[in-house]
Design a protein around this motif. Sequence first.
Motif, PDB file in Angstrom:
ATOM      1  N   VAL A  19      44.416  35.145  39.407  1.00 41.15           N
ATOM      2  CA  VAL A  19      45.258  34.302  40.259  1.00 41.15           C
ATOM      3  C   VAL A  19      45.747  33.085  39.475  1.00 41.15           C
ATOM      4  O   VAL A  19      46.915  32.684  39.573  1.00 41.15           O
ATOM      5  CB  VAL A  19      44.493  33.866  41.527  1.00 41.15           C
ATOM      6  CG1 VAL A  19      45.312  32.855  42.333  1.00 41.15           C
ATOM      7  CG2 VAL A  19      44.162  35.072  42.387  1.00 41.15           C
ATOM      8  N   THR A  20      44.862  32.492  38.676  1.00 40.49           N
ATOM      9  CA  THR A  20      45.251  31.354  37.843  1.00 40.49           C
ATOM     10  C   THR A  20      46.344  31.740  36.857  1.00 40.49           C
ATOM     11  O   THR A  20      47.304  30.986  36.637  1.00 40.49           O
ATOM     12  CB  THR A  20      44.029  30.824  37.072  1.00 40.49           C
ATOM     13  OG1 THR A  20      43.007  30.442  38.003  1.00 40.49           O
ATOM     14  CG2 THR A  20      44.406  29.632  36.208  1.00 40.49           C
ATOM     15  N   GLU A  21      46.215  32.932  36.279  1.00 40.52           N
ATOM     16  CA  GLU A  21      47.249  33.413  35.349  1.00 40.52           C
ATOM     17  C   GLU A  21      48.580  33.605  36.066  1.00 40.52           C
ATOM     18  O   GLU A  21      49.644  33.280  35.528  1.00 40.52           O
ATOM     19  CB  GLU A  21      46.799  34.721  34.708  1.00 40.52           C
ATOM     20  CG  GLU A  21      47.794  35.278  33.695  1.00 40.52           C
ATOM     21  CD  GLU A  21      47.340  36.589  33.087  1.00 40.52           C
ATOM     22  OE1 GLU A  21      48.096  37.153  32.264  1.00 40.52           O
ATOM     23  OE2 GLU A  21      46.230  37.065  33.434  1.00 40.52           O
ATOM     24  N   LEU A  22      48.518  34.117  37.290  1.00 40.26           N
ATOM     25  CA  LEU A  22      49.752  34.318  38.065  1.00 40.26           C
ATOM     26  C   LEU A  22      50.411  32.974  38.390  1.00 40.26           C
ATOM     27  O   LEU A  22      51.636  32.855  38.351  1.00 40.26           O
ATOM     28  CB  LEU A  22      49.438  35.084  39.349  1.00 40.26           C
ATOM     29  CG  LEU A  22      48.958  36.525  39.164  1.00 40.26           C
ATOM     30  CD1 LEU A  22      48.496  37.122  40.487  1.00 40.26           C
ATOM     31  CD2 LEU A  22      50.055  37.390  38.551  1.00 40.26           C
ATOM     32  N   TYR A  23      49.588  31.964  38.711  1.00 39.32           N
ATOM     33  CA  TYR A  23      50.134  30.626  38.925  1.00 39.32           C
ATOM     34  C   TYR A  23      50.856  30.130  37.675  1.00 39.32           C
ATOM     35  O   TYR A  23      51.944  29.532  37.751  1.00 39.32           O
ATOM     36  CB  TYR A  23      49.013  29.646  39.273  1.00 39.32           C
ATOM     37  CG  TYR A  23      48.754  29.470  40.750  1.00 39.32           C
ATOM     38  CD1 TYR A  23      49.765  29.042  41.614  1.00 39.32           C
ATOM     39  CD2 TYR A  23      47.493  29.713  41.288  1.00 39.32           C
ATOM     40  CE1 TYR A  23      49.527  28.878  42.954  1.00 39.32           C
ATOM     41  CE2 TYR A  23      47.236  29.544  42.641  1.00 39.32           C
ATOM     42  CZ  TYR A  23      48.259  29.127  43.468  1.00 39.32           C
ATOM     43  OH  TYR A  23      48.032  28.961  44.805  1.00 39.32           O
TER      44      TYR A  23
ATOM     45  N   THR B   3      46.664  32.068  49.624  1.00 39.10           N
ATOM     46  CA  THR B   3      46.035  32.959  50.601  1.00 39.10           C
ATOM     47  C   THR B   3      45.133  33.979  49.916  1.00 39.10           C
ATOM     48  O   THR B   3      44.053  34.320  50.435  1.00 39.10           O
ATOM     49  CB  THR B   3      47.106  33.682  51.426  1.00 39.10           C
ATOM     50  OG1 THR B   3      47.961  32.716  52.047  1.00 39.10           O
ATOM     51  CG2 THR B   3      46.484  34.563  52.497  1.00 39.10           C
ATOM     52  N   GLN B   4      45.547  34.461  48.754  1.00 40.08           N
ATOM     53  CA  GLN B   4      44.702  35.408  48.010  1.00 40.08           C
ATOM     54  C   GLN B   4      43.363  34.750  47.660  1.00 40.08           C
ATOM     55  O   GLN B   4      42.299  35.367  47.811  1.00 40.08           O
ATOM     56  CB  GLN B   4      45.408  35.849  46.724  1.00 40.08           C
ATOM     57  CG  GLN B   4      46.657  36.694  46.924  1.00 40.08           C
ATOM     58  CD  GLN B   4      46.365  38.138  47.285  1.00 40.08           C
ATOM     59  OE1 GLN B   4      45.694  38.408  48.292  1.00 40.08           O
ATOM     60  NE2 GLN B   4      46.881  39.054  46.482  1.00 40.08           N
ATOM     61  N   GLY B   5      43.413  33.518  47.178  1.00 37.70           N
ATOM     62  CA  GLY B   5      42.164  32.822  46.856  1.00 37.70           C
ATOM     63  C   GLY B   5      41.278  32.629  48.064  1.00 37.70           C
ATOM     64  O   GLY B   5      40.048  32.803  48.000  1.00 37.70           O
TER      65      GLY B   5
ATOM     66  N   HIS C  33      32.461  38.472  40.263  1.00 38.23           N
ATOM     67  CA  HIS C  33      33.717  39.197  40.443  1.00 38.23           C
ATOM     68  C   HIS C  33      34.773  38.317  41.116  1.00 38.23           C
ATOM     69  O   HIS C  33      35.968  38.469  40.852  1.00 38.23           O
ATOM     70  CB  HIS C  33      33.473  40.471  41.253  1.00 38.23           C
ATOM     71  CG  HIS C  33      32.702  41.500  40.492  1.00 38.23           C
ATOM     72  ND1 HIS C  33      31.884  42.440  41.105  1.00 38.23           N
ATOM     73  CD2 HIS C  33      32.620  41.743  39.160  1.00 38.23           C
ATOM     74  CE1 HIS C  33      31.334  43.217  40.191  1.00 38.23           C
ATOM     75  NE2 HIS C  33      31.763  42.817  38.998  1.00 38.23           N
ATOM     76  N   GLN C  34      34.327  37.401  41.973  1.00 39.90           N
ATOM     77  CA  GLN C  34      35.281  36.459  42.557  1.00 39.90           C
ATOM     78  C   GLN C  34      35.909  35.589  41.469  1.00 39.90           C
ATOM     79  O   GLN C  34      37.122  35.358  41.451  1.00 39.90           O
ATOM     80  CB  GLN C  34      34.597  35.572  43.591  1.00 39.90           C
ATOM     81  CG  GLN C  34      35.551  34.570  44.242  1.00 39.90           C
ATOM     82  CD  GLN C  34      34.828  33.487  45.015  1.00 39.90           C
ATOM     83  OE1 GLN C  34      33.608  33.329  44.899  1.00 39.90           O
ATOM     84  NE2 GLN C  34      35.573  32.726  45.816  1.00 39.90           N
ATOM     85  N   ILE C  35      35.086  35.112  40.544  1.00 43.89           N
ATOM     86  CA  ILE C  35      35.602  34.287  39.446  1.00 43.89           C
ATOM     87  C   ILE C  35      36.568  35.090  38.582  1.00 43.89           C
ATOM     88  O   ILE C  35      37.617  34.575  38.157  1.00 43.89           O
ATOM     89  CB  ILE C  35      34.434  33.743  38.596  1.00 43.89           C
ATOM     90  CG1 ILE C  35      33.608  32.752  39.421  1.00 43.89           C
ATOM     91  CG2 ILE C  35      34.947  33.074  37.324  1.00 43.89           C
ATOM     92  CD1 ILE C  35      32.347  32.278  38.721  1.00 43.89           C
TER      93      ILE C  35
END
Length: 339
Positions: free
Chosen positions: A208-212, A182-184, A200-202
């Motif tokens: 988010v990728t790190e959190l995954y 949902t964040q993405g 800034h989106q990237i």
Amino acid sequence: MLVVRRFPPGLFLRFALVPMLFGGAWAATVFSLYAVADLPFLRVPFLPIATIGTAVAFYVGFKNNSAYERFWEGRKIWGGVVNASRTWSTGVMSYLGGADVPPEVRRELVYRHLAWVNALRLQLRKSSRFFHKPARWTKRRLERHAGHMRNDWDAELTPFLTPDELESVSRNANPATHLLTTQGQRLEALRNAGQLDLFHQIALMSTVTELYALQGKCERIKNTPFPRQYAEYSRAFTRIFVVLVPFGLLDVFADHLAQATTTLETVAPIVPMVIASALVSWVFGTMEGIGDSSEDPFERSMNDVPMNALARTIEIDLRQMLGETELPPKEQPIEGILY
């Protein structure tokens, strides 16, 4: 996680009492069978038993090192969660801090991240199929500290999500993954609305990728049991050695029986034999138990990663970044244990 400098005496006695009582009682039984029932075959040379004890000590030491590595990896992963959470909030406040972005958008993204932190914590805290049935005193501790466990799903996530989103998240098999998805999607919507540029989106999506990745590492430890061949054979070898110790101690203490002329002299060797057996049982039993209590770092043991405290630290930091002043208190140890 125990955070006191000295191991609490009460816990020390709880861990020591059972193995010492067993070791002492078993040694007294073996001595009585040898001296009273006249069973000389019970006397075994101490050297081979000592050799077994050396091998068991090495085996248990290897198991304990491996179990500690699982705990320490879990703690490092949650240290990464703390750092990545601060990075996420800083990015949100910096990249979406313009006048054209309402404050509610920044709050939504930060609060959804806090929901992810707590969802991950609650998912990991679910007792796994590898979690042993807690002992009676452990069950009493969990009951006494129930107010500090913060395991109620709705109560923990309601402050950070709207009712509709909470209902949607709760229907998923992996709510934490759904929240990151949902964040993405929300970042993409902000870029389409012109409130967030592609660069800034990237940058935010890299967080988010790190959190995954951090979530996946936690799930790997949670869903992969400590190798059972190490755990079960360590327990079996320790118990076999503890049972054999009194037979070897007869080789040390039974020589006094030949010179005994009174009843007191006959039973005198039983005292040092019982003490020696009790101490050996305590040492090896405790060594084996330490590994058992460290192999699953995301349960509710007193030796586990203090996810409640870390999640609360993240919440305080991120809500302060939003400019909030009414913050929850920092988690405090309860009876020397930080959850």
